[in-house]
Design an enzyme around this catalytic site. Sequence first.
Site, mmCIF file in Angstrom:
data_model
loop_
_atom_site.group_PDB
_atom_site.id
_atom_site.type_symbol
_atom_site.label_atom_id
_atom_site.label_comp_id
_atom_site.label_asym_id
_atom_site.label_seq_id
_atom_site.Cartn_x
_atom_site.Cartn_y
_atom_site.Cartn_z
ATOM 1 N N LYS A 179 0.955 -1.013 -0.145
ATOM 2 C CA LYS A 179 0.140 -0.024 0.038
ATOM 3 C C LYS A 179 0.826 1.237 -0.155
ATOM 4 O O LYS A 179 1.392 1.677 0.897
ATOM 5 C CB LYS A 179 -0.811 -0.269 1.310
ATOM 6 C CG LYS A 179 -1.546 1.083 1.757
ATOM 7 C CD LYS A 179 -2.312 2.151 1.185
ATOM 8 C CE LYS A 179 -2.661 3.487 2.046
ATOM 9 N NZ LYS A 179 -1.966 4.345 1.391
ATOM 10 N N GLY A 232 6.444 5.169 8.099
ATOM 11 C CA GLY A 232 5.758 6.523 8.110
ATOM 12 C C GLY A 232 5.819 7.231 9.637
ATOM 13 O O GLY A 232 6.797 6.946 10.283
ATOM 14 N N THR A 236 1.302 7.460 13.422
ATOM 15 C CA THR A 236 0.624 6.425 12.740
ATOM 16 C C THR A 236 1.050 5.012 13.023
ATOM 17 O O THR A 236 0.130 4.127 13.311
ATOM 18 C CB THR A 236 0.729 6.530 11.215
ATOM 19 O OG1 THR A 236 0.655 8.001 10.953
ATOM 20 C CG2 THR A 236 -0.182 5.667 10.456
ATOM 21 N N GLY A 237 2.377 5.002 13.611
ATOM 22 C CA GLY A 237 2.882 3.519 13.960
ATOM 23 C C GLY A 237 2.167 3.201 15.114
ATOM 24 O O GLY A 237 1.908 2.213 15.379
ATOM 25 N N GLU A 254 9.050 1.508 11.139
ATOM 26 C CA GLU A 254 10.318 2.540 10.796
ATOM 27 C C GLU A 254 9.548 3.897 11.017
ATOM 28 O O GLU A 254 8.784 4.052 9.809
ATOM 29 C CB GLU A 254 11.157 2.374 9.387
ATOM 30 C CG GLU A 254 11.484 0.997 9.018
ATOM 31 C CD GLU A 254 12.760 0.665 10.035
ATOM 32 O OE1 GLU A 254 13.392 1.872 10.237
ATOM 33 O OE2 GLU A 254 13.054 -0.378 10.351
ATOM 34 N N CYS A 288 13.367 10.775 6.798
ATOM 35 C CA CYS A 288 13.366 10.455 8.002
ATOM 36 C C CYS A 288 14.595 10.566 8.982
ATOM 37 O O CYS A 288 14.835 10.793 10.169
ATOM 38 C CB CYS A 288 12.961 8.900 8.268
ATOM 39 S SG CYS A 288 13.957 7.842 7.363
ATOM 40 N N GLU A 389 9.430 16.627 14.885
ATOM 41 C CA GLU A 389 9.671 16.566 13.584
ATOM 42 C C GLU A 389 9.132 17.388 12.511
ATOM 43 O O GLU A 389 7.834 17.267 12.428
ATOM 44 C CB GLU A 389 9.384 14.956 12.899
ATOM 45 C CG GLU A 389 9.732 14.835 11.611
ATOM 46 C CD GLU A 389 9.765 13.253 11.381
ATOM 47 O OE1 GLU A 389 8.535 12.496 11.568
ATOM 48 O OE2 GLU A 389 10.534 12.454 10.526
HETATM 49 P P1 NAP Z 1 2.093 8.694 7.347
HETATM 50 O O1 NAP Z 1 1.358 9.765 7.209
HETATM 51 O O2 NAP Z 1 2.191 7.857 8.702
HETATM 52 O O3 NAP Z 1 1.577 7.493 6.178
HETATM 53 C C1 NAP Z 1 2.471 6.508 5.893
HETATM 54 C C2 NAP Z 1 1.715 5.450 5.160
HETATM 55 O O4 NAP Z 1 0.611 4.828 6.080
HETATM 56 C C3 NAP Z 1 0.873 5.865 3.807
HETATM 57 O O5 NAP Z 1 0.918 4.956 2.872
HETATM 58 C C4 NAP Z 1 -0.493 6.231 4.492
HETATM 59 O O6 NAP Z 1 -1.427 6.177 3.667
HETATM 60 C C5 NAP Z 1 -0.656 5.171 5.382
HETATM 61 N N1 NAP Z 1 -1.518 5.302 6.606
HETATM 62 C C6 NAP Z 1 -2.104 6.544 7.190
HETATM 63 N N2 NAP Z 1 -2.822 6.599 8.187
HETATM 64 C C7 NAP Z 1 -2.856 5.082 8.234
HETATM 65 C C8 NAP Z 1 -3.583 4.024 9.293
HETATM 66 N N3 NAP Z 1 -4.295 4.660 10.197
HETATM 67 N N4 NAP Z 1 -3.776 2.842 8.891
HETATM 68 C C9 NAP Z 1 -2.929 2.151 8.071
HETATM 69 N N5 NAP Z 1 -2.204 3.079 6.998
HETATM 70 C C10 NAP Z 1 -2.038 4.373 7.265
HETATM 71 O O7 NAP Z 1 3.509 9.072 6.985
HETATM 72 P P2 NAP Z 1 4.088 9.967 5.581
HETATM 73 O O8 NAP Z 1 3.626 11.523 6.221
HETATM 74 O O9 NAP Z 1 3.563 9.407 4.401
HETATM 75 O O10 NAP Z 1 5.613 10.026 5.906
HETATM 76 C C11 NAP Z 1 6.367 10.795 6.281
HETATM 77 C C12 NAP Z 1 6.781 10.013 7.920
HETATM 78 O O11 NAP Z 1 7.558 8.796 7.425
HETATM 79 C C13 NAP Z 1 7.715 10.755 8.714
HETATM 80 O O12 NAP Z 1 7.429 10.770 10.079
HETATM 81 C C14 NAP Z 1 9.156 10.029 8.346
HETATM 82 O O13 NAP Z 1 10.195 10.344 9.529
HETATM 83 C C15 NAP Z 1 8.786 8.822 8.133
HETATM 84 N N6 NAP Z 1 9.793 8.069 7.691
HETATM 85 C C16 NAP Z 1 10.529 7.109 8.232
HETATM 86 C C17 NAP Z 1 11.557 6.307 7.665
HETATM 87 C C18 NAP Z 1 12.220 5.456 8.365
HETATM 88 O O14 NAP Z 1 13.184 4.377 8.036
HETATM 89 N N7 NAP Z 1 12.340 5.430 10.007
HETATM 90 C C19 NAP Z 1 11.536 6.490 6.240
HETATM 91 C C20 NAP Z 1 11.104 7.205 5.509
HETATM 92 C C21 NAP Z 1 9.971 8.111 6.415
HETATM 93 P P3 NAP Z 1 -2.065 7.605 2.866
HETATM 94 O O15 NAP Z 1 -0.800 8.178 2.140
HETATM 95 O O16 NAP Z 1 -3.078 7.144 2.055
HETATM 96 O O17 NAP Z 1 -2.344 8.581 4.156
#
Ligand code: NAP
Length: 495
Positions: A179, A232, A236-237, A254, A288, A389
């Site tokens: 997804k 993400g 959300t995690g 992650e 991230c 962040e």
């Molecule tokens: P996000 O809002 O948490 O979304 C990540 C993914 O989860 C998307 O596919 C999103 O779908 C989906 N999602 C959202 N809410 C959900 C739920 N309740 N249940 C299941 N899936 C759900 O994160 P983002 O804004 O896309 O990405 C930025 C974040 O990722 C930052 O915090 C960054 O630090 C982190 N990140 C971490 C790493 C690492 O390796 N540690 C690497 C890269 C990024 P939708 O897009 O449809 O909302």
Amino acid sequence: MGITLEKTHYQLLINGEGVDSASGQSFETHNPATNEALASVAKATPEDVDKAVAAAREAFSGAWARISAAKRTGLLFKLAGLLRERFEALARLESLNNGKAITSVKGELNQAIEELEFYAGAANKIMGSTVPVPYGFLNYTLREPIGVCALIVPWNYPILLALRKLAPALAAGNTVVLKPASATPLTALTIGEWCLEAGLPPGTVNVITGPGVEIGSYLVKHPGVDKISFTGETSTGKEIMRMAADSIKRLSLELGGKSPNIVFEDADLEAAAAGSVWAIFYSAGQSCEARSRLFVQDSIYDRFVSLFVEKAKKLRVGDPLDPETHVGALISPAQVQRVESYVQAGLSAGGRVLCGGGRPPEPSLARGNFYLPTALAIEDHRAKVTQEEIFGPVVTILRFKSEAEVVALANDVIYGLVATLWTQDVGRAHRVAGQIRSGVVTINTPFTVFPGLPFGGYKQSGFDREVALEALHSYTELKSVLVFVREKPLNPFGI
Ligand code: NAP
């Protein structure tokens, strides 16, 4: 920058076929450099998720299960070959959908292919062991695939993070439902199609698109899913961890970061300034691992900060498809507003803008989501801007006096993903690396990851590791088999 794609409608990939959503609905995905619509994308319903999970379950116990580990190796190398052949087109599609500078996208695509090849080579080297047990018994362990894995990825590295999960999951013999983020679904859908072309059986890789809060959470709770690998936001995690608890799903998280970058007085200041600029402004800070808290030792503070600012001002912000561009567009207008509100909060907390602090003046960039590389000098480490962040091109710069003080400050956040140190004192470098609470520490380099190196977080940056062999193991269950081999039968109760 007005660009149209050859393909303007993207379908879900379920059981080897491109299909529209059961509801017939779709959503638009945009080019962040112009905010123009790029393509329409099928918006999955729970019914579609059911079908994708059912297809993955069937492939797991059927066609994919009958393929040997050696054959899996061959298929994954074939996929890597397709990615290399179509490198330019895939990189362009990613840059258009994500807004990232094309040179950065190409670097990430190279890294993604190398990681895929790393796991392709490892697929037939997943081994168990034999443990010494008392006479009359024999024990061996097996690493078996877990089953159906839900892979949920964010928008900031769409190709890299999709492949970073797909490759070990498939190498270990699992099937997947991928997804991608709603903002950047195009390259994941494309790679899903290429998996079929490479020869992976239908149902092995399924790709669903639609809102995370609806179909992402439905997927997470789905009884047919055995493991979730999520990248993400930390918030959300946390939600996913709660949802996964009911059926004790296997989980890799992650999450976010607020990583420190520490410049000691004995550092090579030129190299430290160049590396520090990259460490925060790569990917427009939407990373991230962005080293968004820059700590500079008192005695070199003025000299280093002016070097840093001088270099940051040289960064070219602009058209993501221009190979001269260093910093492309942020993902959305909302992300620009988020960055602006953090800069405002930094100013209210006593911060001073040293460079950037707003949108670029060029009229040609006005329609897109651009923001200038920004440095804020600040003293308060507990301020919102230094604790949370931001996920944009903004670094806070703080002064420190002693090693002990900076270690305490570096660790004083809820995150623990990456830290970078700049020093020529070998003893200090390793001493401080040992005291930092993060999954990755880099010394005299802003780069954090190569294929095979574990990547992941401490604290609220998540758990489990990616990129390395440990990740391959996290897509397996460990089974212990104990065999009775003594000549005389066993009668434990003596009855
Ligand atoms: P996000 O809002 O948490 O979304 C990540 C993914 O989860 C998307 O596919 C999103 O779908 C989906 N999602 C959202 N809410 C959900 C739920 N309740 N249940 C299941 N899936 C759900 O994160 P983002 O804004 O896309 O990405 C930025 C974040 O990722 C930052 O915090 C960054 O630090 C982190 N990140 C971490 C790493 C690492 O390796 N540690 C690497 C890269 C990024 P939708 O897009 O449809 O909302």
